[in-house]
Scaffold this active site. Sequence first.
Site, mmCIF file in Angstrom:
data_model
loop_
_atom_site.group_PDB
_atom_site.id
_atom_site.type_symbol
_atom_site.label_atom_id
_atom_site.label_comp_id
_atom_site.label_asym_id
_atom_site.label_seq_id
_atom_site.Cartn_x
_atom_site.Cartn_y
_atom_site.Cartn_z
ATOM 1 C CE LYS A 106 -48.126 13.987 -49.391
ATOM 2 N NZ LYS A 106 -48.495 15.236 -49.936
ATOM 3 C CB ALA A 223 -56.576 22.423 -47.741
HETATM 4 N N1 GLU Z 1 -48.397 18.452 -48.673
HETATM 5 C C1 GLU Z 1 -48.537 19.553 -49.502
HETATM 6 C C2 GLU Z 1 -48.823 19.068 -50.809
HETATM 7 O O1 GLU Z 1 -49.283 17.773 -50.839
HETATM 8 C C3 GLU Z 1 -47.201 20.471 -49.458
HETATM 9 C C4 GLU Z 1 -45.924 19.657 -49.916
HETATM 10 C C5 GLU Z 1 -44.697 20.582 -49.837
HETATM 11 O O2 GLU Z 1 -45.030 21.919 -49.278
HETATM 12 O O3 GLU Z 1 -43.552 20.118 -49.853
HETATM 13 O O4 GLU Z 1 -48.800 19.515 -51.833
#
Ligand code: GLU
Length: 424
Positions: A106, A223
Amino acid sequence: MAEELNPFKIAQEQLDEAAEIMKLDKQAHAILREPMHTLVMNIPVRMSNGKTQVFTAFRVRYNEARGPAKGGIRFHPQESLDTVKALSAWMTWKCSLADIPFGGGKGGVICDTKKMNDKDIESLSRAYARALGDSDMGPEIDVPAPDVYTNPQIMAWILDEYMNISRKKEWGAITGKPVELWGSAGRTDSTARGGMYVMREAARMLKLNPKRATIAVQGFGNAGRYAYTLSKEVFGAKVVAISDSEGGVYDPDGLDLDKLDEAKKKSGSVMYYKSKKAKKITNEELLELKVDILIPAAIENQIRADNAGRVQCKLLLELANGPVTPEATKILFEKKILDLPDFLVNSGGVIGSYYEWVQNQSGDYWDTEVFYSKLDKKITQSFNETMAMQKAYAAKGQKITPRMAAYIIAVDRVAKAMKARGWY
Ligand code: GLU
């Protein structure tokens, strides 16, 4: 931040609980309690006003036993290292539960994009990419994606900068890209669409007809907005309440998208939505509405010990990351509300990213229908496996939450990969 609301403490607490239930090996547990790689960067950016501003930024690769790190980048004024650590842990469980070949990662930058112009957002995005370079990012290293207040355009700037450094056309270095740069059309709404497939399965289990059900959605970002449109499109369901960071609106007759967009554009918030029965509500009130299905789709720590007792839905779909605290999870469980965990419900986002990455790596591009049907199959399987695990424990006389059932599946897969690699 109160210690019980520290997202990383929460992530560790959840893991500890799962470790105890599943009798996880102590060495595996010790590895999984902390992120394996943590980057904290202070990045100088020359802003359009000619002055240099320093931004604190993070990227965490939590665990890479099953594949390259994978996870979004958040641009948020309240970003913190602990939040990014927690989110990277949840990404690890998310990728593992979905059984896709990624670890968890992340990223985040402390900034307020609402107060920045596009040029400065671009400069910051490029600077973030340069800070990672091709040693801390890449299709086989760490693959970022959009998250709170980041979008496909930001992914495109980051990829462009990355390619200038790597000198290679590695489209799979980032996902959630615009389709012009080999992003996937299906990725845009895949977080919410995946959540809808879970909603269909859960509603079937609860004998709840989503067509007749009332739904409240907290959040109007990627979302939340798609959760709203797809609830109507996929089920013809009635969304009676929605909110953004300022506040929300409730109309028992349902809400209209054009009018929501108009309120947001003209007055800055969906709370200014106008209709005969529309009533302004706060974000807190939205969570406590008497609806069949509640979808928190904004940020973490929204349902806590102090308000969980007042939640009245039958099905709670955690489309945001970390919206329900551990104490609240227990309260909802006692109230017999089916609370499905974030890293199951919102895994459609990263499953969609995986399909984008597979296509980039192979050069073989699919139709959106193929993308959606694969997504449906995969997330439905995760839901079924989670419910089966909960049942298996119930058969042994141990009542566990769906969150713990999902944790047990995800942690076991990562632990087995670490074991096979000889990490313990
Ligand atoms: N940000 C999204 C999540 O928290 C997608 C992460 C991604 O696609 O790598 O799942």
